[in-house]
Design a protein around this motif. Sequence first.
Motif, short mmCIF file in Angstrom:
data_model
loop_
_atom_site.label_atom_id
_atom_site.label_comp_id
_atom_site.label_asym_id
_atom_site.label_seq_id
_atom_site.Cartn_x
_atom_site.Cartn_y
_atom_site.Cartn_z
N ALA A 292 0.82 -1.21 0.00
CA ALA A 292 0.00 0.00 0.00
C ALA A 292 0.86 1.26 0.00
CB ALA A 292 -0.93 0.00 1.21
N ASN A 293 2.08 1.18 0.54
CA ASN A 293 2.95 2.35 0.64
C ASN A 293 4.06 2.34 -0.41
OD1 ASN A 293 1.48 3.25 2.77
ND2 ASN A 293 2.88 2.54 4.34
N THR A 294 4.01 1.40 -1.34
CA THR A 294 5.07 1.26 -2.34
C THR A 294 4.51 1.49 -3.73
OG1 THR A 294 6.15 -0.38 -0.92
CG2 THR A 294 6.87 -0.27 -3.21
N ILE A 295 5.22 2.27 -4.53
CA ILE A 295 4.81 2.54 -5.91
C ILE A 295 6.00 2.29 -6.82
CG2 ILE A 295 3.60 4.14 -7.43
CD1 ILE A 295 3.18 5.93 -4.95
N ALA A 296 5.79 1.52 -7.88
CA ALA A 296 6.87 1.20 -8.82
C ALA A 296 6.63 1.91 -10.15
CB ALA A 296 6.96 -0.31 -9.04
N PHE A 297 7.73 2.38 -10.76
CA PHE A 297 7.66 3.11 -12.02
C PHE A 297 8.71 2.55 -12.98
CE2 PHE A 297 6.90 5.84 -8.42
CZ PHE A 297 5.78 6.59 -8.74
#
Length: 386
Positions: A292-297
């Motif tokens: 929920a607190n991790t975003i990948a790009f």
Amino acid sequence: MPVIEEILVANSVGLLVLIVSMLSRVEIKREKHLGVRIFDAMVWITFFALIAETLTFLLDGKPGKFIHFLQYLTNAYLFMASTAVGLLWVLFVDIRIFRSNIRIKKWLQILVIPVTAIVVLLILDFFGLGIIFSVDAQNVYVRGKLVILSYVFLFCCFIITLILAILAVKRNGHIRFFPVHYFVIPALLGTIAQGLFYGLSIGWLCTSVALLFVQLHLANQNAYEDELSGLYNRKYFGWMVEKFTGSLRNRFIGAIMIDIDRFKSINDEFGHSVGDDVIRSIGWILSNVSTANTIAFRVGGDEFIVLHIDGNEADIEQVSVEINEQIAEFNKTFEKPYLLSVSMGVSTCHTNNTSLDFFFHQLDQLMYEEKAQRDTKNGNCPENIK
């Protein structure tokens, strides 16, 4: 009593809406990531539900044993279809927001229990128990005493997705482009109306319109996604960085800069189709470690960034460990002509105390230092080519 002409018009409009939606999607050549497959399943389930519902009204009260069986079959499908749409909507919203395959598995473990219960009750209704519904001696559909269970499950699914969206906005603010309410509001209103007034056939029509709304708005969101990896793209990463200098100031950020080792060698040796498969594989792996607190790009050809918000140094280090573990497991499990390997730079900062430009420049340097160490250790050998 239902008016057949009105039902035929409503469901024909619903079918037309879905056909237009499907034809427009055929023109868009996109990777079939999990979210796309889930959405396609919802469209097809709704398509056949519109046909099944039309048949139930046309067959209602007609004599014959075969008609009796068809009445049971079509009505059972409608209840299973509404349950499936509720389940798939939860999965679709979660995968669109969090990009995490692990979360999808957890939701399935939770939701499979009520879904199985409803399916079992529908099977029992075939023997005339009338729990969810029954077909009487005149082949007329009759609602059962526990028909409310199907509606309750669907409403719970809608509420879950609204809560997911609200919580995600409060935590990270990174679902700006996802219109959860565009599906929930029309689908919910149509379901309530049809539940309260038997013969008012607008539930599946509203669902068709809701799916079209979502598709139209997701067309805008596609500009912020990387088609090949299924992750957010550089444009969205830039938007997130702007948020950290504005409304998301005073936040802790952990970040991992990732570069695929020997990516050019893989492209040269096996061709760009295999190179594309490498990008897909990394995207899949990063989706498996997302929280929920991790975003990948994906920010470049073979470069990726993972942001971890509001954690600590131990959290971001753990994410990097999980990435390496997932890559090792991938290499053991899948028969590929290459071995996945990445170089990573890991760092943390507080948005109030550090220039983000300097922070990401430092992160880039750390990643290239690790890559240089790997190359020195391996003597510049193409270690990830079998």
